[in-house]
Every structure is written in C-alpha cells, then in structure tokens.
Scaffold this motif. Structure first.
Motif, PDB file in Angstrom:
ATOM      1  N   ASP A 605       0.499  -1.147   0.183  1.00 43.32           N
ATOM      2  CA  ASP A 605      -0.221  -0.381   0.301  1.00 43.32           C
ATOM      3  C   ASP A 605       0.653   1.473   0.227  1.00 43.32           C
ATOM      4  O   ASP A 605       1.822   0.958   0.941  1.00 43.32           O
ATOM      5  CB  ASP A 605      -0.662   0.334   1.242  1.00 43.32           C
ATOM      6  CG  ASP A 605      -2.186   1.012   1.284  1.00 43.32           C
ATOM      7  OD1 ASP A 605      -2.237   1.463   0.192  1.00 43.32           O
ATOM      8  OD2 ASP A 605      -1.175   1.968   2.449  1.00 43.32           O
ATOM      9  N   VAL A 606       0.669   2.083  -0.531  1.00 44.71           N
ATOM     10  CA  VAL A 606       1.013   3.393  -0.962  1.00 44.71           C
ATOM     11  C   VAL A 606       0.609   4.527  -0.340  1.00 44.71           C
ATOM     12  O   VAL A 606      -0.897   4.794  -0.540  1.00 44.71           O
ATOM     13  CB  VAL A 606       1.885   3.631  -2.287  1.00 44.71           C
ATOM     14  CG1 VAL A 606       2.316   5.414  -2.337  1.00 44.71           C
ATOM     15  CG2 VAL A 606       2.711   2.959  -3.226  1.00 44.71           C
ATOM     16  N   TYR A 607       1.358   4.988   0.856  1.00 44.96           N
ATOM     17  CA  TYR A 607       0.179   6.035   0.936  1.00 44.96           C
ATOM     18  C   TYR A 607       0.083   7.980   0.214  1.00 44.96           C
ATOM     19  O   TYR A 607       0.649   7.626  -0.380  1.00 44.96           O
ATOM     20  CB  TYR A 607       0.709   6.349   2.894  1.00 44.96           C
ATOM     21  CG  TYR A 607      -0.670   7.792   3.246  1.00 44.96           C
ATOM     22  CD1 TYR A 607      -2.042   7.528   3.800  1.00 44.96           C
ATOM     23  CD2 TYR A 607       0.097   8.853   3.706  1.00 44.96           C
ATOM     24  CE1 TYR A 607      -3.083   8.819   4.626  1.00 44.96           C
ATOM     25  CE2 TYR A 607      -0.990   9.740   4.335  1.00 44.96           C
ATOM     26  CZ  TYR A 607      -2.107   9.454   4.510  1.00 44.96           C
ATOM     27  OH  TYR A 607      -2.878  11.115   5.198  1.00 44.96           O
ATOM     28  N   GLN A 608      -1.430   8.351   0.552  1.00 48.59           N
ATOM     29  CA  GLN A 608      -0.589   9.353  -0.688  1.00 48.59           C
ATOM     30  C   GLN A 608       0.203   9.666  -0.806  1.00 48.59           C
ATOM     31  O   GLN A 608       0.831  11.332   0.239  1.00 48.59           O
ATOM     32  CB  GLN A 608      -1.906  10.296  -0.625  1.00 48.59           C
ATOM     33  CG  GLN A 608      -2.038  10.824   1.023  1.00 48.59           C
ATOM     34  CD  GLN A 608      -4.255  11.760   0.805  1.00 48.59           C
ATOM     35  OE1 GLN A 608      -4.759  11.716   0.052  1.00 48.59           O
ATOM     36  NE2 GLN A 608      -3.690  12.533   1.822  1.00 48.59           N
ATOM     37  N   GLY A 609       0.843  10.635  -1.785  1.00 43.99           N
ATOM     38  CA  GLY A 609       1.886  11.359  -1.800  1.00 43.99           C
ATOM     39  C   GLY A 609       3.024  10.420  -1.354  1.00 43.99           C
ATOM     40  O   GLY A 609       4.628  11.099  -1.234  1.00 43.99           O
ATOM     41  N   SER A 610       3.477   9.649  -0.270  1.00 44.70           N
ATOM     42  CA  SER A 610       4.317   9.390   0.061  1.00 44.70           C
ATOM     43  C   SER A 610       5.739   8.718  -1.270  1.00 44.70           C
ATOM     44  O   SER A 610       6.889   8.903  -0.707  1.00 44.70           O
ATOM     45  CB  SER A 610       4.291   7.833   0.737  1.00 44.70           C
ATOM     46  OG  SER A 610       3.808   6.975   0.242  1.00 44.70           O
ATOM     47  N   GLU A 611       5.234   8.507  -2.310  1.00 46.20           N
ATOM     48  CA  GLU A 611       5.195   8.194  -3.290  1.00 46.20           C
ATOM     49  C   GLU A 611       6.672   8.946  -3.896  1.00 46.20           C
ATOM     50  O   GLU A 611       8.021   9.120  -4.742  1.00 46.20           O
ATOM     51  CB  GLU A 611       5.042   7.577  -4.715  1.00 46.20           C
ATOM     52  CG  GLU A 611       4.138   8.668  -6.529  1.00 46.20           C
ATOM     53  CD  GLU A 611       2.936   8.971  -4.583  1.00 46.20           C
ATOM     54  OE1 GLU A 611       2.242   9.728  -5.707  1.00 46.20           O
ATOM     55  OE2 GLU A 611       2.541   8.660  -3.268  1.00 46.20           O
ATOM     56  N   LEU A 612       5.946  10.651  -3.599  1.00 45.13           N
ATOM     57  CA  LEU A 612       7.109  11.471  -4.064  1.00 45.13           C
ATOM     58  C   LEU A 612       7.777  11.947  -2.524  1.00 45.13           C
ATOM     59  O   LEU A 612       8.398  13.063  -3.252  1.00 45.13           O
ATOM     60  CB  LEU A 612       6.036  12.334  -3.699  1.00 45.13           C
ATOM     61  CG  LEU A 612       4.921  12.533  -5.173  1.00 45.13           C
ATOM     62  CD1 LEU A 612       3.915  13.782  -5.181  1.00 45.13           C
ATOM     63  CD2 LEU A 612       5.683  12.124  -6.277  1.00 45.13           C
ATOM     64  N   GLY A 613       7.864  11.230  -1.438  1.00 48.82           N
ATOM     65  CA  GLY A 613       9.037  11.762  -0.935  1.00 48.82           C
ATOM     66  C   GLY A 613       7.808  13.052   0.332  1.00 48.82           C
ATOM     67  O   GLY A 613       7.728  13.581  -0.012  1.00 48.82           O
ATOM     68  N   ASP A 614       7.861  12.286   1.607  1.00 50.10           N
ATOM     69  CA  ASP A 614       7.074  13.293   2.296  1.00 50.10           C
ATOM     70  C   ASP A 614       6.879  13.427   3.829  1.00 50.10           C
ATOM     71  O   ASP A 614       7.603  11.913   4.422  1.00 50.10           O
ATOM     72  CB  ASP A 614       6.030  12.252   2.480  1.00 50.10           C
ATOM     73  CG  ASP A 614       4.648  13.254   3.691  1.00 50.10           C
ATOM     74  OD1 ASP A 614       5.048  13.909   3.174  1.00 50.10           O
ATOM     75  OD2 ASP A 614       3.427  12.305   3.515  1.00 50.10           O
ATOM     76  N   GLN A 615       7.974  14.477   4.609  1.00 44.70           N
ATOM     77  CA  GLN A 615       8.464  14.448   5.693  1.00 44.70           C
ATOM     78  C   GLN A 615       7.639  15.257   6.617  1.00 44.70           C
ATOM     79  O   GLN A 615       7.616  16.190   6.968  1.00 44.70           O
ATOM     80  CB  GLN A 615       9.771  15.637   5.524  1.00 44.70           C
ATOM     81  CG  GLN A 615      10.713  14.628   4.961  1.00 44.70           C
ATOM     82  CD  GLN A 615      11.765  15.644   4.959  1.00 44.70           C
ATOM     83  OE1 GLN A 615      12.544  15.199   4.086  1.00 44.70           O
ATOM     84  NE2 GLN A 615      12.136  16.537   5.297  1.00 44.70           N
ATOM     85  N   SER A 616       5.791  14.393   7.249  1.00 48.03           N
ATOM     86  CA  SER A 616       4.660  14.975   7.381  1.00 48.03           C
ATOM     87  C   SER A 616       5.206  13.741   9.285  1.00 48.03           C
ATOM     88  O   SER A 616       5.962  12.937   8.944  1.00 48.03           O
ATOM     89  CB  SER A 616       4.227  13.626   7.179  1.00 48.03           C
ATOM     90  OG  SER A 616       3.673  14.545   5.950  1.00 48.03           O
TER      91      SER A 616
END
Length: 734
Positions: A605-616
């Motif tokens: 499963d890919v969480y929305q936007g995580s494929e772009l790099g996400d420092q949340s």
C-alpha cells in the motif's frame, strides 16, 4: 465471479476539498504509477465538517460532502474502466454523536430512551445512569448555559441541540443527563471509541445492528461498485471472528483486511476470515532491519528510561484515569458471579490486569495464554491483590462470562491510549521506532530474522497488506528514515542535542530528545508545523502538561525551543550541519525502506503522496493535500527518484505477478556484506542498502558480491549502479 485480490493499493484521504470526483480525476495518474487498486478512506455519511470520515453518523448513504452516491458511481466506473479495483475503509465499531441529527439512531435514543427502537443498538448500561444516558459535555461551572426550550422540543447547550422526550417540559424528565465533562472518565455509561465520548460504540454483534449498519456496504458489492474492504478497529468488537464471517458472506468472499495491531511475536488468528492485517507488523520489521544495532547503547544513554516500567505506568494511569469508567463497567458485570469482594478492590485488580495485559486483546478461547501471563505478571507486581486475582482468573478466562467479553473489548483501549498515545511521546531513545505496531524496546533485528518473518508471511499471509505510512502513523516513512540514520552516528546526534539544549533549555531532557529528533527528521519544516507538533506531543505525553490542564510555563519553554530552531543561529546551524552530514544516509534509508515495503510478500500500500517524498509528522500534519498535478509531471520526466523507484516496483507487481510468487533470501559475501539485504521473489530480485552512512565511511561496496538463485555471483556495486536500492527483473539479470 471470483473475487479479485489487489496486487497493490494507493490510499486516498477523502475530504470535502478532495472528494470522490476529484479522486476519480486522479486515477489515471495512479494507473500510470502502476497502482492496481485505489484505497479510500470511509465513505458513509459522517458528522458535518468531518475531516477524516471515521465519525460515521448515517449508514444508509454516502457522505454528500465527499461526493455522495454519484461520486462513488463515477469513481467506480473510472477505476473499473482502467481495470483498477476499489477498496473502501469501513467503521463497524462506533458512530459519531458529537452533533446529533434528527432521524438518526442516537437522536432517537436521546428522545425515547430505553423505549427507542435503537436503544439496544448501542452498548449502554442504563442502570449505571439511573435509567438515563450520561452526556459529559458541560464545562466547569457552565451549567447555566443549558437551556430548555419546550416550544421547540429541544434542550440546548451552546451549539449542541438535543431532543426532548415527548410530553415533557423539564430537563430532569429527559432520558439523558447533561453532566460535567470530567465525569466522562469515571461515570460514562456507554461504550465509546477509546476515550472519545463523541464516538459511541454500537453492538454490531447483534444481527439487526449488523444488517442496518451494513446494508449500504452490501449494496456496493451487489452492484459491483466496490471490490474489497479495510475494517477499522476490529479489536473494539465483541466477536471479531464472527463479524468477519458475516462480512465475508455479505461481500461474497471479497478481499478484506483488518486494522489489527500485533505485538512482537503475536500472530493473527488463522481462523479469521480475512486476507490479513493492514501491514503495521511489516512496517516495524522494515524499520528495524535498517537500524544500526551499534547505536543502541549510546542512544539509550541520552535519556535513560526503563521502557517496560514506563509502559506499566502509562497504562495504569489510563486505567485509573481516562478509562476508569470502562474498568468500573467490567466490575459491574462481575456482580452476578458473586465474588464477595469489595468493588474498589475489584476495580484495582481489573485495572492492574488491563495494565499487565501483554497484547491488545484476547479472543477467548484464543489467546488464553495472554490472559494467564497477565495474571502472573499482576500477581508478581501486586501480591496484595492475590485474593482478588485468584477469584477473577476463572471468570476472565471464560468466554461465556460477560465480564470476560467486556474485558477483551477494553484491554486494547488501555494499550492504545497508554502506549501509542502516551508512552510513545515520553520514550525518546530513537523515535523512528515509536510507531504503531512496533515495540520501541526492540531496537533492531538482524537480516536473518527479517528473512524468516517474510518467509512465514509468504506461506501464511501472502495477501496481507504491507505499508510504510498511513493516516495513523506517528511519523511519515521519510521522517523515520532520516531519524534511523542517527543510529549510525549517535555521537553526532548527542552533539546536536547538547547544542540545542544549551541554546534553548528545556526542563525535560527526554522530551527535548523527542522534539529535536522530530525537528531533524522533518527538516526543513515550517515553523507553524513544528509548533503544532510540539503542542500535541507534550500534551499527549501528559507528564508535565495535558490537553485538559495545560502548564503554561512548561509549554512556553517548549515553544521557545521551537522558535530557536529558526531564530537562534546555534540551533539552526546545528540542525543544518547534521542534515548536511546525514541527509544522503536518510535518503538511502528512505529508498531502501520503500523498495522493501513494495516487494516483500503481501499487497503493498502506498499512502497518498508518499511516493514523492513526504516529511510529515503525526496527524493532522500527515493529512495535508497532495499536489497531484506536480506528481503527474514528475512521473513523466522521471525527475523524482523515489517516485521512479515506486513505479519501477508497482508496474511489474501489477503486470507480472508471476515474478512475485515465492521468497528466497539471497546471501552476500565480502567486506560490506552486512550492508546489503536481498531476496528473490520468483524472478524479481530486490537489493537494498543497509546502514548507508557506515558503508560510505568504509569506502563503498568494493568487491562485495551477491549470490543469485541460480548460483551465479554478481558484484553488488554492479547490481545497484550507484543507487541505494534496485529491483531487478529477469531481463536486467541476463
């Protein structure tokens, strides 16, 4: 038609701003990325203005704010036209009751009390409330704001509007009692979701409740709108196994996964009618196999804490505090047994057992060993309670006893609130490990243990989800990857922390360690986001300030420290210097973790936007909107390395499933062998870098080789070609 199983999923958080129509518009991007199924947050009608959808108020229709029935039809048509499936998150445990609406179950119960048709839909102990439903909504000393409006058939308290019982004119004639909000901790007489009094538990174990709450869900499958489900919080249900059997019948055996949190060494009951968990168990192992074990001792010395004792303390505080009402209800359900013990002694004993329970819950008779261990631990800790514990053990071990069933529904609440939502904010050794489904006391695991787990997963749960980030993770996968690098450079971290503490002193070194790790992990992070995180983290920790009783002096010091990250050159310089030294290691960890999660056994499963790099950081930070227009352009150009790697893995998983049917560990030889983790999935070979900072310091791969499944040896440097992670298909290995 045979139900489908997804080869991958992509989670989208639906809101009024990003509704089903907008989600449908983004499906071509997901398809191009290689995603097989779109995975949607809850769809049913939630409380007005809900930003998450887990507060479902009406089960008979889709949420109009999220696109409604038409939106679902459009999205389903677009998805199926792209040969994509649709997976939907459902919430069987509770309903939202913060703002009661006419013609809803809760409204009817408020109006008609025990005579309501829906009185038995909710898990209410009417006797404990003197025949009334206690609503703990009144602020301290604010009783004067309650208004009775007989002409409008309503009782109001600020914005809250409630119905009046037919033929009544006074407040004391109602089927509910408005009480001080603090009484919710001790006197609440209905089951709720964790400590949230505005989410009331429903009795989905009853046939009528199941049918009425799942009729629209069943329609989705009858007309082919939806292909699979994710079940939220199954541990809140009276009988999860029975629920899953009924759900399988309703959905004709469609793909179903459960949000079940497993403790280390715990397994999902094999008898459950599900494809498996949503992947937190896999997440914990991916993080730990990439963590340098040599960092454990120096990082443990930064702010020493006995984690086991901390967890006991925080769980016990929850059992005695915010969930005391639930403990007292268990004690009330013991009354028919006739234990001849004082209620306060029983409350103390039950609270201690909940505190000592080693996993989220049992499913008697399954999990009896956990019950036995809890009693053994409680006896060792509290010999003064031996008579009560001896009397309780046969009762709480018996699935025929209502108190035992209630105990099972409560133990997970104590675990979640005491550990995830408290201890995780106090224990700061290496906070990339403070994640849902993981035990921070387990610092790292060897490669061999990782391979053993994945081999078992392939054999037992090949269609369970794998994940790295969700709407519930405390830190995004990229933040954790950067923090993981600190285990390879503990001296650098200690130096950075000491500089920050000297410039911006904090009274709690442990919390300072947690705060500055968050700042570094998300760096560069906007000031307001770090302030928001600091507020949530210190109040969830609850040892110096809380949501309900904030300590202004302490919070002022914490916020001053946050400001120092931007305004004090010493702090900012220390963070930037550390970032310059470790950013490449963090990037390598991120790509390695991503490829592992996408290619190990299971449904990635890919969480929305995580494929772009996400420092949340923690929610709501991790639910910010994604720029899908930019994502589409990046996919075309290939300029985002993480997105390109994600597509490189998802496309063959969807289009060449024959390459992912087995799991064979691959062995490395040479001086840098400890820095490689590799396996063959049946034609597709994954190779990733471990401990990249140390690898760079030792000069790279050198002549380190990897033995492939056919017995040939390849230089790791040749396989990776300068990247930290690579997926190799047969054509690449020819």
């Amino acid at each position: 038609m045979t139900p489908r199983t997804p080869r991958s999923t992509y989670r989208l958080q639906l809101t009024s701003d990003f509704d089903l129509f907008e989600a449908a518009r983004r499906l071509p991007y997901l398809n191009a990325l290689g995603v097989d199924w779109v995975y949607l947050s809850p769809l049913l009608a939630a409380e007005a203005g809900s930003e998450h959808g887990y507060d479902v108020a009406v089960h008979t229709r889709e949420d109009p704010e999220r696109g409604g029935a038409t939106g679902l039809e459009v999205l389903s048509a677009v998805a199926h036209g792209l040969d994509m499936g649709v997976l939907v998150d459902i919430v069987p445990n509770h309903v939202g009751v913060a703002s009661p609406r006419p013609a809803t179950w809760w409204w009817d119960v408020l109006e008609h009390g025990q005579e309501s048709r829906y009185a038995t839909y909710f898990d209410i102990d009417w006797d404990a409330g003197g025949g009334r439903l206690l609503l703990p909504v009144v602020g301290d000393g604010d009783e004067g704001s309650i208004e009775v409006l007989p002409d409008e058939h309503a009782v109001t308290y600020h914005d809250l509007r409630l119905p009046m019982a037919p033929g009544t004119t006074r407040l004391d004639e109602q089927h509910y009692e408005l009480v001080g909000w603090r009484r919710g901790d001790t006197d609440l007489n209905y089951r709720r979701f964790f400590t949230v009094t505005t989410l009331a538990g429903i009795r989905v174990e009853e046939d009528e409740v199941f049918d009425d709450s799942h009729r629209e869900i069943g329609r989705w499958f009858e007309v082919g709108l939806v292909d699979g489900l994710r079940v939220d919080h199954p541990d809140g249900l009276r009988d999860p196994a029975d629920y899953l059997d009924r759900l399988a019948k309703l959905t004709h055996g469609s793909y179903v996964v459960v949000e079940k949190i497993l403790e280390p060494g715990e397994s999902l009951p094999p008898s459950w009618n599900t494809a498996g968990t949503t992947g937190y168990d896999a997440l914990a192992l991916v993080d730990r196999v990439l963590t340098d074990p040599d960092g454990e001792a120096p990082l443990s010395a930064v702010a020493p804490v006995d984690y086991g004792e901390l967890v006991h303390e925080t769980k016990r505080a929850v059992a005695d505090g915010s969930l005391q009402a639930e403990v007292r209800r268990i004690v009330r359900e013991l009354a028919p047994v006739g234990l001849d013990l004082d209620d306060e002694v029983l409350r103390d004993a039950v609270a201690e057992l909940l505190t000592c329970f080693p996993v989220y819950r049992s499913y008697l008779p399954l999990g009896l060993a956990h019950v036995v261990l809890a009693f053994s631990t409680a006896r060792a800790r509290r010999p003064d309670l031996l008579p009560a514990l001896d009397a309780l053990e046969p009762v709480l071990s018996d699935p025929a006893q209502p108190a035992a069933l209630r105990f099972q529904q409560t133990s997970g609440m104590v675990m979640a609130k005491g550990v995830e939502d408290c201890a995780f904010y106090r224990y700061s050794r290496l906070t990339s490990l403070n994640e849902v489904g993981g035990d921070p006391a387990v610092f790292s695991i060897p490669v061999a243990e990782f391979h053993d787990f994945m081999s078992r997963r392939q054999a037992d749960w090949p269609d369970a989800m794998t994940t790295l980030s969700t709407h519930d993770t405390k830190r995004s996968e990229d933040v954790r990857a950067r923090i993981t690098a600190l285990a390879e450079a503990p001296d650098l971290w200690v130096q950075t922390l000491e500089t920050a503490l000297e410039a911006a002193p904090l009274p709690d070194r442990g919390f300072a360690n947690l705060l500055w790790q968050a700042a570094y992990g998300a760096w560069p992070i906007e000031r307001e986001r770090l302030h928001a995180y600091a507020e949530k983290a210190m109040r969830e920790a609850g040892d110096r300030t809380t949501w309900t009783d904030p300590d202004e002096d302490y919070e002022r010091a914490v916020h001053a420290a946050v400001d120092a990250a931007y305004d004090d050159e010493r702090v900012r310089g220390a963070l930037e210097s550390l970032d310059a030294e470790l950013s490449e290691a963090g990037r390598a960890n991120s790509l390695s973790a991503k490829l592992l999660s996408l290619t190990v056994p299971g449904v990635p499963d890919v969480y929305q936007g995580s494929e772009l790099g996400d420092q949340s950081l923690v929610d709501p930070d991790n639910r910010r909107p994604v720029d899908f227009d930019a994502a589409e352009k990046l996919l075309e150009t290939g300029d985002n390395a993480k997105q390109a790697l994600t597509a490189r893995a998802l496309r063959p998983r969807r289009d060449r499933p024959d390459l992912f049917t087995t799991y064979t560990p691959l062995r490395a030889r040479g001086q840098a062998a400890d820095h490689v983790l590799a396996f063959d999935r049946g034609g597709a070979v994954t190779v990733v870098t471990r401990l990249p900072y140390g690898l760079a310091r030792r000069g790279g791969w050198g002549e380190t080789t990897l033995t492939l499944s056919d017995g040939t040896e390849r230089r790791v440097a040749d396989l990776l070609r300068g990247a930290p992670a690579a997926l190799l298909t047969p054509g690449d290995l020819a």
